[in-house]
Design an enzyme around this catalytic site. Structure first.
Site, PDB file in Angstrom:
ATOM      1  N   SER A 219       0.835  -1.200   0.000  1.00  0.00           N
ATOM      2  CA  SER A 219       0.000   0.000   0.000  1.00  0.00           C
ATOM      3  C   SER A 219       0.867   1.246   0.000  1.00  0.00           C
ATOM      4  O   SER A 219       2.096   1.166  -0.002  1.00  0.00           O
ATOM      5  CB  SER A 219      -0.913   0.010   1.224  1.00  0.00           C
ATOM      6  OG  SER A 219      -0.132   0.206   2.395  1.00  0.00           O
ATOM      7  N   LYS A 220       0.227   2.396  -0.019  1.00  0.00           N
ATOM      8  CA  LYS A 220       0.939   3.670  -0.107  1.00  0.00           C
ATOM      9  C   LYS A 220       2.021   3.816   0.950  1.00  0.00           C
ATOM     10  O   LYS A 220       3.066   4.391   0.707  1.00  0.00           O
ATOM     11  CB  LYS A 220      -0.047   4.841   0.038  1.00  0.00           C
ATOM     12  CG  LYS A 220      -0.750   5.190  -1.238  1.00  0.00           C
ATOM     13  CD  LYS A 220      -2.250   5.255  -1.024  1.00  0.00           C
ATOM     14  CE  LYS A 220      -2.779   3.948  -0.557  1.00  0.00           C
ATOM     15  NZ  LYS A 220      -4.080   3.536  -0.873  1.00  0.00           N
ATOM     16  N   ARG A 221       1.751   3.257   2.112  1.00  0.00           N
ATOM     17  CA  ARG A 221       2.732   3.472   3.182  1.00  0.00           C
ATOM     18  C   ARG A 221       4.048   2.731   2.920  1.00  0.00           C
ATOM     19  O   ARG A 221       5.012   2.909   3.646  1.00  0.00           O
ATOM     20  CB  ARG A 221       2.136   3.095   4.536  1.00  0.00           C
ATOM     21  CG  ARG A 221       1.890   1.641   4.705  1.00  0.00           C
ATOM     22  CD  ARG A 221       0.993   1.308   5.886  1.00  0.00           C
ATOM     23  NE  ARG A 221       0.532  -0.051   5.746  1.00  0.00           N
ATOM     24  CZ  ARG A 221       1.283  -1.094   5.977  1.00  0.00           C
ATOM     25  NH1 ARG A 221       2.521  -0.933   6.373  1.00  0.00           N
ATOM     26  NH2 ARG A 221       0.822  -2.314   5.793  1.00  0.00           N
ATOM     27  N   HIS A 222       4.073   1.886   1.873  1.00  0.00           N
ATOM     28  CA  HIS A 222       5.326   1.230   1.531  1.00  0.00           C
ATOM     29  C   HIS A 222       6.186   2.079   0.600  1.00  0.00           C
ATOM     30  O   HIS A 222       7.174   1.620   0.051  1.00  0.00           O
ATOM     31  CB  HIS A 222       5.051  -0.127   0.863  1.00  0.00           C
ATOM     32  CG  HIS A 222       4.518  -1.147   1.801  1.00  0.00           C
ATOM     33  ND1 HIS A 222       3.215  -1.538   1.810  1.00  0.00           N
ATOM     34  CD2 HIS A 222       5.118  -1.833   2.795  1.00  0.00           C
ATOM     35  CE1 HIS A 222       3.035  -2.447   2.765  1.00  0.00           C
ATOM     36  NE2 HIS A 222       4.174  -2.634   3.375  1.00  0.00           N
ATOM     37  N   GLY A 223       5.772   3.326   0.402  1.00  0.00           N
ATOM     38  CA  GLY A 223       6.548   4.201  -0.467  1.00  0.00           C
ATOM     39  C   GLY A 223       5.991   4.205  -1.873  1.00  0.00           C
ATOM     40  O   GLY A 223       4.781   4.143  -2.055  1.00  0.00           O
TER      41      GLY A 223
END
Length: 512
Positions: A277-281
């Site tokens: 997801s987005k939080r993985h960059g």
RNA sequence: GGUCCCAUCGUCUAGUGGUUAGGACACCGGCCUCUCACGUCGGGAACGCGGGUUCGACUCCCGCUGGGAUCACCA
């Protein structure tokens, strides 16, 4: 056996018949779809499922349809839609049917969804539900506290309702939802192309909402009607949809339709083992494009993540299409490995025809802030040739090209301290003279000529190449790392080389 | 927690009852060499555990453990 009567098709808008693609009227036996919702950027985990759907369709000479799941009007945006379309085009996942044709937008098909819901209501396979969102929410929380399953309790299931019940519409004062009457007994079997057989007990399936109180259909309902109407033969998607599948199949049955075949692909995880997801960059296709990745590399990487063909690592798109097969898809989730993508990108960097690379690198040079490129097309290609084996992305390549693209180089003080010492002054001076005297054509000269100049200086001062090359490198590039020194000089050309050599000379002399 | 899915090097994977368990990325070392890379040669590194079935299990079955997904008037 719950088989759809073939006449059931006639009650729906018939799926468009396969277009005669090459003049022959071959029947399309495979039609897959990719159905992103325009609520954000095109995510690489998500697009991989689309890629597999695409490859399967192409492999079978079938059709790939792009459908826009935009029933959620609040979260859908035009920007997201455009980004999705552009991303797919960039990746080369062209669609046979889809935007801009309006029928491939769910938002244009509300009449059809209403018709479907009315049919279900008429057949008592759906019913109005008057529970409020708050009420439902409270019950769900309560159930969770008591460790019971949080599904809908069926409160409104037995309520009588008018045969000609109107669909919900808050503005018209009809504040209720429509729920699907899911069978309570038996089981639903998903014969999945990648997962194999998954059996679901129907008692586990609660009555899901198919129409919201504002009159908008929900995903699970709209998608069934779409897949049916468009004649989708194989639903290829992420396995996060697997739990939805028995519900959707039951809706197909209730509508008198035959469900498509399914292929649920394992998800792509981040390095922490959680769904990407987005939080993985960087996770959007655009992010990779902007970071200087090639579409071939991304495609190759994504395909190889969860699918294989023996020991082969490098696949062209035609190869991907030729070899793709659900049987060769893995069943377990894969962790996204940025390093391997980088390696693939590097591979495509080396393979690329120079003229193409030059064309592709230009916008990156511009974006890096360089006003102009010091040379023409041939010069740019020569420059790239010296750097392509040292850069993994286009952004990196431009970064390395700093000393080629601008005369305003900054000399690394540590490098200067180590290599620009007084004793190098004379050799440097001699080299500048030698270079200056080389016959040049339009300011350019050959590596061989440069090498000859070096050799004369080396002999005169009794030096080894390494003793001269590093100081020169610092003088010309500002640092200790660069392509071969002859190459650098050949690309730089006479005037800049001599100028930088003299500038370094001044620096040495003023320090002494 | 319920349901469903999954399980070979750190990661992506090959393997379909008998292999010194193969490849790739990453990592480490040698060679090449004007630096850095490239290239090349070599190295370490895996079948989660326990039961079966079988002459023989990484491969088949069961259980366990572990991981994941999902349980919305989102898609």
């Amino acid at each position: 056996m719950r088989r759809a009567a073939s006449t059931a098709w006639s009650t729906t808008s018939p799926p468009s018949r396969p277009r005669p693609s090459n003049g022959s009227n071959h029947i399309v036996t495979v039609r897959t779809r990719y159905a992103p919702s325009p609520t954000g950027a095109l995510h690489i985990g998500n697009v991989r499922s689309g890629l597999f759907a695409y490859l399967f369709a192409r492999h079978n000479g079938g059709e790939f349809v792009l459908r826009i799941d935009d029933t959620d009007q609040e979260r859908s945006t035009q920007e997201s839609l455009e980004e999705i379309l552009e991303s797919l085009r960039w990746l080369g996942m062209e669609w046979d049917k889809g935007p801009p044709e309006s029928r491939y937008f769910q938002s244009s098909r509300f009449d059809r969804y209403r018709e479907g819901a009315l049919q279900l209501l008429r057949d008592h396979k759906a019913y109005p539900c008057y529970c409020t969102a708050e009420e439902l929410d409270a019950k769900r929380k309560q159930a969770e506290r008591e460790h019971r399953k949080p599904g809908y309790d069926g409160k409104c299931r037995g309520l009588p309702f008018a045969a000609d019940l109107a669909l919900p519409d808050k503005r018209a004062g009809r504040n209720y939802t429509i729920r699907f009457r899911s069978p309570r007994t038996g089981e639903t079997v998903v014969a999945d192309h990648v997962k194999g057989r998954a059996v679901f007990d129907n008692a586990e399936l609660d009555d899901l909402i198919i129409f919201r109180s504002d009159g908008v259909p929900t995903y699970n309902f709209a998608t069934v009607l779409d897949d049916a109407d468009f004649g989708i033969t194989h639903v290829v998607r992420g396995d996060d949809h697997l739990p939805n599948t028995p519900r959707q199949m039951q809706i197909f049955y209730a509508l008198g339709l035959k469900p498509p075949e399914y292929a649920h692909l394992p998800l792509v995880m981040g390095p922490d083992g959680q769904k990407l997801s987005k939080r993985h960059g960087a996770t959007s296709v655009f992010a990779y494009r902007e970071a200087g990745y090639f579409p071939e590399a991304l495609l190759n990487y994504l395909a190889r993540l969860g699918w294989s063909h023996g020991d082969q690592e490098i696949f062209s798109k035609p190869e991907l299409i030729e070899y793709f097969d659900f049987a060769a898809c893995g069943k377990s989730a894969g962790i996204f490995n940025a390093e391997k993508l980088l390696w693939l990108n590097f591979h495509y960097m080396k393979e690329r025809p120079l003229p193409q690379l030059a064309r592709e690198v230009r916008p990156f040079i511009e974006r890096a802030g360089y006003q102009r490129i010091p040379g023409g097309e041939a010069w740019l290609e020569k420059m790239i040739a010296t750097l392509r084996e040292r850069a993994k992305t286009l952004v990196e390549l431009v970064d390395f090209a700093r000393f080629y693209l601008s005369d305003a180089i900054t000399i690394d003080p540590k490098a200067a301290a180590k290599f620009l010492k007084p004793e190098i002054a004379e050799p440097l001076k001699a080299l500048a003279q030698e270079i200056e005297s080389i016959e040049s054509i339009d300011g350019g000269f050959s590596e061989a000529a440069v090498q000859a100049a070096f050799e004369r200086v080396l002999e005169r001062f009794g030096m080894k190449l390494g003793q001269l090359a590093q100081p020169v490198r610092v003088a010309l590039t500002g640092g200790t790392v660069s392509p071969g020194i002859y190459e650098v000089i050949a690309v730089l050309g006479k005037a800049p080389t001599v100028a930088r050599l003299r500038a370094a000379l001044e620096r040495v002399e003023s320090a002494a």
